[in-house]
Design a protein around this motif. Sequence first.
Motif, PDB file in Angstrom:
ATOM      1  N   THR A   1      -7.971  -7.514  -0.564  1.00 48.59           N
ATOM      2  CA  THR A   1      -7.993  -6.708  -1.794  1.00 48.59           C
ATOM      3  C   THR A   1      -9.304  -6.935  -2.543  1.00 48.59           C
TER       4      THR A   1
ATOM      5  N   LEU B   1       4.374   2.866   4.993  1.00 43.17           N
ATOM      6  CA  LEU B   1       3.523   3.205   3.843  1.00 43.17           C
ATOM      7  C   LEU B   1       2.877   4.576   4.022  1.00 43.17           C
TER       8      LEU B   1
ATOM      9  N   THR C   1      -4.865  -0.146   0.200  1.00 45.46           N
ATOM     10  CA  THR C   1      -3.712  -0.275   1.090  1.00 45.46           C
ATOM     11  C   THR C   1      -4.190  -0.509   2.514  1.00 45.46           C
TER      12      THR C   1
ATOM     13  N   TYR D   1       3.515   7.560   1.423  1.00 43.59           N
ATOM     14  CA  TYR D   1       2.395   8.238   0.759  1.00 43.59           C
ATOM     15  C   TYR D   1       2.438   9.740   1.019  1.00 43.59           C
TER      16      TYR D   1
END
Lengths: 249, 295, 332
Positions: free
Chosen positions: C102, C184, C224, C188
Amino acid sequence: MPLLKVRNVTKRFGGLVAVDDISFEIRHGETMAIVGPNGAGKTTMFNLINGVFLADEGQMIFEDVDVTHFPSYRRAHLGIGRTFQIPRPFASATVRENIAIGGMFGAAGSEVNVDEALEMADHYIELIGLTPHRDKPAGGLTPIEKKMVEIARALAMKPRLLLMDEAMAGMNPTDIDKMVEFLKDIRDKEGIAIVAMVEHIMRAVAGLAERVLVMHQGAKLVDEPTQEALSDPKVIEVYLGKPAEEFHA
Amino acid sequence: MIFEQLSGNLLQGVILGGVYGMATMGLSLIFGVLKVVNVGHGAFIMVGAYVALILFQTLGIAPPLAVPVALILGMALGMLFYYTAIKKLLKGPELASLLATFSIGVILEEVCKQLFTSEARGYHWGLDKLDLGFTVLPYSKLIAFGGSILVGLLLYLWFHKTRAGMAMRSVVEDDEGAGVCGINVDWEYALSFSIGIGLTVVSGVLLTMFIPVGINPYMGGSYTLKAFVIAVLGGLASPYGAFFGGLVFGLIENGSYTLFAQIPGLEPFAMTRFFSFVMLLVILLIRPTGLLRTK
Amino acid sequence: MMRHLQKYSPILPVLLAYGVLLGIGLAYPGKWQLIAQLAFYCALGQAFNLFMGMTGYVDFGYVAFLGVGTYGMAVSIYFLYDKGLGIGLIFIGLALAAVFSTGLSLAVGAVALRLRGAYFAIATIGVNEGFRYFVEGARIWNGADGMIFSRHLRKAVGRETAMTLSTQWADILVFGVAVLAAILTLVYMRNKVGYALTALREDEDAAKVMGINVTKFKIIAFITSAVLAGLLGASAWALKLTYVYPEDVFEIHYTVEAIIIVLLGGAGTLLGPIVGALIYGASKYFLAIVLPGFQLLIFAPIIIVIIVLFPEGTVGILKKKIRGTALEKFII
């Protein structure tokens, strides 16, 4: 209180002054046309209103909010919608998805979820008569259909001000009449102010716009009711001295 | 002592920077004309390095004489890749040409790996050195520097004094307008791509005159990075900007190496390479269209 | 409720594919390494696709996220092994991997995501090399000498557990990352993020005018994708190999592989990266036997062929074929 106040706005590109100290107002629910020959600064003015460009000088106030420094997506949230001269639908997305995108990110976006936006889209698809194409990618439509999708997408944003860039260019007279009726209907039902940008004062403008702002070389030439503008000697002068009647065709 | 070392390093930096600048002109030319970013740029430099190495080792040809061979080979490769791939992608999304040039780089690396193995190689030309007291300059480096300036000058003359060059400049200004004026825009694209690649392969030859060791199929990666730093320094679309960007970069690179070497606990070589990456990000952050451009 | 489930039905073929893969691996222990490799490619492809496929931006420095993730796990085991944390080390390692990736994605994104198209690609191209030289140059965590932590892992959890962790659980974690990435991606796609990404991939200026804060959505996809890569590095590299060298984990060839996988399968689709990974992984496996060392030489021209002739990839073409049939609900 006007919907949009434009105060002494100037935009330069290098040495060129594209928009020169322009001021005007747009009232709630009115239709107005921004007219001017090629290069008069109309497109720049449009881009300034919806935040594609930021003004170098001056101020823009939309419903009490100073939006002068807002990027385009924040202006969209406040209720400024836009269509492009050459339609730009999202090619790989279906007609339904295109229109839903307007609904879920526009002025009502924060309260609308994906499913609601898709349902809303169906309503607009019916309105523009494209139901048979609902689940086809927008990239495969005809230019006129693309234009309709784009208008529906802008309307789904629930704007209070809709900017239309050469909305009727390339249309035949019958289609223009239909479009004018369609837009008037929208304006009356939803109370949206419509600002159309056109190169010539023609039947569409006369039929739709109550007021005309004529631009010339980046500056404001006149801002008056349509009928007066059509016979205004200053306006006629700009159009090469031809009587304005010729542009009715 | 440190100042003597620094001024020596800075002089070396200017000389190396001239060669770097030349090594970036092809990248800028291609972006300027075609709006294509050649992500495989470094691989063409690697090809040039092998041209110099092989000609020297097998035929005893002195590196400067390898330049015409490199130019012809590079231009041929440029034409080949333009007509097989690039031409078809010009109208598509940017992603397509980026991925294509990236793959071209990988192809060149893998072909060279098959031909020459991945072992690092070098050659020894054995020219004399010029001793300036505070620093020593091998003549091979001076020849490479002179050669770079000469190439830059020739490109300038070609652009400004020949019909073909002026036609290409008009495509940079306005490709539609140029098309209307009877210029074959597609051919100009092919030619620019080919010249751009030719220049890059030539620069690979010149670079080995500077660093005649460590020639291997994967050496291009770090040159790609350097070339991008230089190109954004000078404005991505301007070959001359690239040349001056190269000079500045050579100075900064050698200057920062000297400084990093003073700090205990740091690997100056690796830190210098890290620094060039940081420079790239900083320049892009401040002014993506080029720091050295006045406009 | 029913409708809600139907929205997410395309996850079924994904789970089926992973289930079959895992089943084959468990049934034929001799093929476990191949299966683990395929799972790695699936996870890599899906994580990469979440950014490149959905936004149309290509990150040439992508492998750096796997690299820092590997370091996250390595740092946890290497420095905390004697704190009596036992198996908790692994969770701390995964958390650190997520934090590191991140952090790096924020740093890179802060510069790169302001830039459009080619300039974005240029900004990312040096990230992996830049970071590798930072680790080596500043001698962070042993610099170029890397970290070897098999001994630390054995001390922390015992010989037996350490063995199972690196020979089995590391690979199972890779499956986990792959499934997580797929979920994910689908979530999304079915929510505003996906619509915003489609819009900005097609026409970024028009998307802004529609009220889409494009930078925000690009950042969401970028982070992500980066975190998934970090977790993948932590499990497939750090935990499995129990050592890390900067020159290995910042190696650009993994970015090349990710690009090949996504393009083969179909960028921006859910099933594409799996199809791409299976095609790529299986052919690479056989090529390594038949023509060792030629894999990239064969695949790099294939990328160009795909870009020029079949930009939609396998699943993209399949999607067109099945439009209007019942399969449409499952294959996206």
